[in-house]
Design an enzyme around this catalytic site. Structure first.
Site, PDB file in Angstrom:
ATOM      1  N   ASP A  77       0.834  -1.215   0.000  1.00 29.69           N
ATOM      2  CA  ASP A  77       0.000   0.000   0.000  1.00 29.69           C
ATOM      3  C   ASP A  77       0.865   1.259   0.000  1.00 29.69           C
ATOM      4  OD1 ASP A  77       0.867  -0.854   2.588  1.00 29.69           O
ATOM      5  OD2 ASP A  77      -0.439   0.642   3.508  1.00 29.69           O
ATOM      6  N   GLU A  78       0.292   2.314  -0.529  1.00 34.54           N
ATOM      7  CA  GLU A  78       0.845   3.674  -0.451  1.00 34.54           C
ATOM      8  C   GLU A  78       2.328   3.760  -0.805  1.00 34.54           C
ATOM      9  OE1 GLU A  78      -1.903   5.758   2.880  1.00 34.54           O
ATOM     10  OE2 GLU A  78      -0.497   4.293   3.652  1.00 34.54           O
ATOM     11  N   ALA A  79       2.718   3.086  -1.873  1.00 34.47           N
ATOM     12  CA  ALA A  79       4.120   3.162  -2.312  1.00 34.47           C
ATOM     13  C   ALA A  79       4.269   4.417  -3.178  1.00 34.47           C
ATOM     14  CB  ALA A  79       4.499   1.900  -3.074  1.00 34.47           C
TER      15      ALA A  79
END
Ligand code: NGO
EC number: 3.2.1.52
Length: 531
Positions: free
Chosen positions: A341-343
Site C-alpha cells: 500500500d501507499e508506495a
C-alpha cells in the site's frame, strides 16, 4: 487514559456472590435465564426456539466429547475452562459413551455439506445441550454460541449462584464467508503478547477466524528476524513507535506462542511485512538498504507514503527473501501479507518490478500472497489475494483483477476501519475515511459493495485496527467494540438474516457480558444497551 470511560465490574457482581456450596438448582434462589435463543451475535442461519424446554447446568454436569478425538477433547477443555470460574462446577471433560445426549455433548457427526467445515448444529433439551459438527472447528464455533446462551454472569471470573440455564431449541449455523478477519497494527505502537491474546479471546467469541498482524511499518519493526538482528534491537527498540512511545517486538518464540494460542481457538495468524513502502524502520536501521547507502533518521510521526526499499539493488531481494523465509517458517497458516500500500515514492514501473520479484519468493516458501489492493497493479498470479481498503464503491482496477480471477478481502476503510472515530468527539482514532458509527459499520453488503466484485469473488471480510493513536488494551477495546461485532456478523451471517433493528437489540445484550469482562466498549447512542 484519554478520557475513555473505564468500565468497572458492577456492584451487582459483588452482591450475587454468596455461599460457595449453594446449588441454585436445589435452593431455588436463582434468577431465571435472561437470554433467548435468538440473542446470538453473529446471527445464526436458523434458530428454532422451544419454549417448553430448557437445560440447567448442575454441579454434576459433564462435558462429553467425541470418543477418540483429541481435537474435540481440546474444544471440551476450553469450554470447561470458560464455564468453571463463574459456575464453580467441576465440569469434567469425558469421552461420550453413546450419542444419547445428557449434559453437554460435543460430537463429530456427518451433519452435511451445507454446514461445511465450520458449521454446527446445537440442540437444547431438558436433558442436555448437544453440539454436532463435521469438524472440531465447527464444534468450537458451537461452543462460542453456547457461551452466549448462558446468562451474562457466566463471564464472571469468580463464582456466582446464578441459575445456569440454557434456553431450549435448535440452532443450525454455518458461515457466509470462509475468511473472517481482524487486523491489529503492532508497528505504530507495540502491543504485548498478553494484549494480543486478550484480543484473540474476544475475536473467537464472534467467530472471527483470522488475525492479521501488521508487524512492520515506518515507525517500528516488531518481529525478530535472526539474519537481520538490528531490525528489532534498533528498529523495535527504545524510542520507536508513534511519538516514540511504542517500543517493543515479538521474539520468534513469542510469535509462535501467539500463533499456537490463536490456533487453539481456530484462528489463523496472517503475518504482514509491509513493502516496498512503509519501510522507514528497516531503511533507518540498515543503511545498505538505501539506494544512496545513507540511512534516513528514524520516524515517530504519523505521515505515510514517503519510504521505499531500493528497487534496483540486489541486497533488497536478499533482505526480503531472508525476512519472508524466516516469517514463513514460523507461520503454519497459508497466507503471507506483503502490504504494497501507499508506495507513493516508488514509480509504477519499479513497483511492478519489485512485486514481480517478490511474489514468487512468497510462493517459494509455500505461502499464498496477500496484498493491499494496490498489488493488482503488478498483475500478479491470480492466487494473490487483494485486500480492498478504498472508500469508493467503484474501483476499475479491482474489478479487472476480479475478472482475471482474483479473490478479494473486503476492508473498505469507511466501513471496517476500527481506527476511524465514531464521531468528532471520539478521543482516540483518526478520521480520514470519515466517522463510522455502529450502524455505518453494519449496513452494507460485502457481496455487492464494489461494482464488479460479486459475492463469489469475496473471500471474506476483515476489520483493520491501525494503532497510530492506540497505546493500551483499553484503547484497542474502545475502538474495536462494538464495531467488531458488527463486522463479524457481516462476515458470518447470511445477508437475509441481517437487519439493523434486530441487530441493535442483540448487540445491546452484549453490554453486561463486556462489562463483566472489563471490556472498555463504546456505548453508542444508536444501541439500546442492557444494564
Ligand atoms: C491506511 C494506511 C495505513 C494507516 C491507515 C490509518 C492502509 C492500507 N495504509 O490503510 O498505513 O495506518 O490507513 O487509518
Amino acid at each position: 487514559m484519554t478520557g475513555v470511560a473505564v468500565v468497572l465490574t458492577t456492584a451487582l457482581a459483588m452482591t450475587t456472590a454468596t455461599s460457595a456450596t449453594a446449588d441454585p438448582s436445589s435452593t431455588g434462589a436463582a434468577t431465571s435465564a435472561e437470554t433467548a435463543l435468538t440473542d446470538v451475535v453473529p446471527a445464526p442461519v436458523e434458530v428454532f426456539p422451544d419454549a417448553e424446554a430448557e437445560y440447567r447446568l448442575t454441579p454434576w454436569t459433564p462435558i462429553r466429547t467425541e470418543p477418540r478425538s483429541a481435537e474435540a477433547h481440546k474444544v471440551g477443555l476450553l469450554l470447561a475452562e470458560s464455564l468453571r470460574p463463574a459456575t464453580g462446577y467441576p465440569l469434567p471433560v469425558v469421552p461420550a459413551r453413546s450419542h444419547k445426549p445428557s449434559g453437554i455433548s460435543l460430537l463429530l457427526d456427518n451433519v452435511g455439506d451445507t454446514l461445511g467445515r465450520e458449521g454446527y448444529r446445537i440442540e437444547v433439551t431438558d436433558d442436555g445441550v448437544t453440539i454436532r459438527a463435521n469438524t472440531a472447528a465447527g464444534l468450537f464455533a458451537g461452543t462460542q454460541t453456547l457461551r452466549q446462551l448462558l446468562p451474562p454472569d457466566i463471564e464472571a471470573n469468580a463464582r456466582r449462584t446464578t441459575a445456569w440455564t440454557v434456553p431450549g431449541g435448535t440452532i443450525i449455523d454455518h458461515p457466509r464467508f470462509a475468511y473472517r478477519g481482524a487486523m491489529l497494527d503492532i508497528a505504530r505502537h507495540f502491543h504485548t503478547p498478553d494484549e494480543i491474546k486478550s484480543y484473540i479471546d474476544e475475536l473467537a467469541r464472534f467467530k472471527i477466524n483470522h488475525l492479521h498482524l501488521h508487524l512492520t511499518d515506518d515507525q517500528g519493526w516488531r518481529i525478530e528476524i535472526e539474519s537481520w538482528p538490528r531490525l528489532t534491537t534498533v528498529g523495535g527498540g527504545p524510542g520507536t513507535g508513534v511519538d516514540g512511545v511504542g517500543a517493543g517486538f515479538l521474539t520468534k518464540e513469542q510469535y509462535s506462542d501467539i500463533v499456537a494460542y490463536a490456533a487453539d481457538r481456530y484462528i489463523t495468524v496472517v503475518p504482514e511485512i509491509d513493502m516496498p513502502g512503509h519501510t522507514n524502520s528497516a531503511l533507518s536501521t540498515y543503511a545498505e538498504l538505501n539506494c544512496d547507502g545513507i540511512a534516513p533518521p528514524p520516524r515517530t510521526d504519523m505521515a505515510v507514503g514517503y519510504s521505499s526499499l531500493c528497487i534496483g539493488k540486489e541486497i533488497t531481494y536478499e533482505f526480503v527473501e531472508d525476512v519472508i523465509r524466516e516469517v514463513s517458517e514460523l507461520t503454519p497458516g497459508p497466507y503471507l501479507h506483503i502490504g504494497g500500500d501507499e508506495a507513493h515514492v516508488t514509480t509504477p514501473e519499479d513497483y511492478r518490478l519489485f512485486m514481480r520479484r517478490v511474489l514468487p519468493i512468497v510462493e517459494k516458501y509455500g505461502k499464498r500472497p496477500f496484498g493491499w489492493n494496490e498489488i493488482v497493479r503488478a498483475e500478479p498470479a491470480t492466487a494473490t489475494v487483494a485486500q480492498y481498503w478504498g472508500t469508493s464503491t467503484d474501483n476499475a482496477e479491482l474489478a479487472d483483477a476480479v475478472a482475471r480471477g482474483h479473490r478479494v478481502i473486503m476492508s473498505p476503510a469507511n466501513k471496517t476501519y476500527l481506527d476511524m472515530k465514531y464521531n468528532p468527539d471520539t478521543p482516540l482514532g483518526l478520521s480520514w475515511a470519515g466517522y463510522i458509527e455502529v450502524r455505518d459499520s453494519y449496513e452494507w453488503n460485502p457481496g455487492d459493495h464494489v461494482t464488479g466484485v460479486g459475492e463469489d469473488a469475496v473471500l471474506g471480510v476483515e476489520a483493520p485496527l491501525w494503532s497510530e493513536t492506540l497505546r493500551s488494551s483499553d484503547h484497542i477495546e474502545y475502538m474495536a467494540f462494538p464495531r467488531l461485532a458488527a463486522v463479524a456478523e457481516l462476515a458470518w451471517s447470511p445477508q437475509e438474516a441481517r437487519d439493523w433493528t434486530a441487530f441493535r437489540e442483540r448487540l445491546g445484550k452484549q453490554a453486561p457480558r463486556w462489562e463483566e469482562r472489563g471490556i472498555d466498549f463504546y456505548r453508542s447512542p444508536e444501541v439500546p444497551w442492557q444494564d
